[in-house]
Enzyme design. Structure first.
Site, PDB file in Angstrom:
ATOM      1  N   GLY A  29      -5.540 -13.311  43.013  1.00 50.96           N
ATOM      2  CA  GLY A  29      -4.873 -12.752  43.332  1.00 50.96           C
ATOM      3  C   GLY A  29      -3.246 -12.265  42.969  1.00 50.96           C
ATOM      4  O   GLY A  29      -2.407 -11.806  42.496  1.00 50.96           O
ATOM      5  N   CYS A  30      -2.907 -13.536  41.939  1.00 50.33           N
ATOM      6  CA  CYS A  30      -1.548 -13.785  41.335  1.00 50.33           C
ATOM      7  C   CYS A  30      -1.489 -13.171  39.798  1.00 50.33           C
ATOM      8  O   CYS A  30      -2.634 -13.488  39.490  1.00 50.33           O
ATOM      9  CB  CYS A  30      -1.031 -14.433  41.530  1.00 50.33           C
ATOM     10  SG  CYS A  30      -0.150 -15.563  43.467  1.00 50.33           S
ATOM     11  N   THR A  31      -1.028 -12.369  39.566  1.00 50.51           N
ATOM     12  CA  THR A  31      -1.136 -11.912  37.864  1.00 50.51           C
ATOM     13  C   THR A  31      -0.622 -13.128  36.866  1.00 50.51           C
ATOM     14  O   THR A  31      -0.701 -14.226  36.108  1.00 50.51           O
ATOM     15  CB  THR A  31      -0.021 -10.612  37.542  1.00 50.51           C
ATOM     16  OG1 THR A  31      -0.635  -9.598  38.515  1.00 50.51           O
ATOM     17  CG2 THR A  31       0.150 -10.906  36.582  1.00 50.51           C
ATOM     18  N   SER A  32       0.248 -13.984  37.485  1.00 50.89           N
ATOM     19  CA  SER A  32       1.201 -15.567  37.186  1.00 50.89           C
ATOM     20  C   SER A  32       0.384 -16.043  37.459  1.00 50.89           C
ATOM     21  O   SER A  32      -0.165 -16.281  38.911  1.00 50.89           O
ATOM     22  CB  SER A  32       2.102 -15.099  37.273  1.00 50.89           C
ATOM     23  OG  SER A  32       3.368 -14.372  36.857  1.00 50.89           O
TER      24      SER A  32
ATOM     25  N   GLY B 205       0.534 -10.383  44.836  1.00 49.89           N
ATOM     26  CA  GLY B 205       0.846 -11.937  45.060  1.00 49.89           C
ATOM     27  C   GLY B 205       1.329 -13.168  45.258  1.00 49.89           C
ATOM     28  O   GLY B 205       0.650 -13.348  45.677  1.00 49.89           O
TER      29      GLY B 205
END
Length: 142
Positions: free
Chosen positions: A46-49, A119
């Site tokens: 769920g985190c872009t990074s 995120g």
């Protein structure tokens, strides 16, 4: 750094550029994260990074200790903020914490992109899930 200290420091800054730098500096102060722990099992979805979290229980009563890292500087700082909120608490205490209220005091939601905010709350949910698993394993409920 304790969350109360982070909240106090945030109030000292007049603009968000200074606050961003402070968040990035918090990330730089994190304990180095072992390369061997950068696994898919430890990755937060769920985190872009890319974000990794590990946990362990210590002491009696058992307290949850978290470590984390990210490949993005600002997100690594957000990890540091979450660790200051949650690490060192019992699993039941973790489940009772209202992270949204604490993070609202920092004003992060208004100054992060929607993807970063999603995120951030994915990390919160992962930490809560870890705490819930530990609480369940020990037969304790919140």
């Amino acid at each position: 750094m304790a969350i109360d200290d982070i909240l106090e420091n945030f109030e000292l800054f007049d603009d968000w550029e200074d606050r961003y730098r402070f968040v990035i500096d918090l990330g730089r102060e994190l304990t180095p994260f072992p390369e061997a722990e950068r696994t898919e099992d430890n990755r937060v979805r769920g985190c872009t990074s890319r974000v990794w979290l590990t946990s362990r229980l210590e002491g009696s009563p058992r307290h949850l200790f978290l470590e984390g890292d990210s490949d993005a500087h600002i997100v690594k700082g957000l990890v540091a903020i979450l660790l200051s909120i949650y690490s060192g608490k019992t699993p039941v205490e973790v489940l009772q914490i209202d992270a949204r209220a604490i993070l609202a005091k920092l004003g992060l939601e208004a100054h992060l992109s929607p993807m970063r905010t999603n995120g951030l709350f994915s990390m919160v949910e992962r930490i809560r899930a870890i705490a819930a698993d530990y609480a369940l394993d020990s037969g304790v409920t919140a």
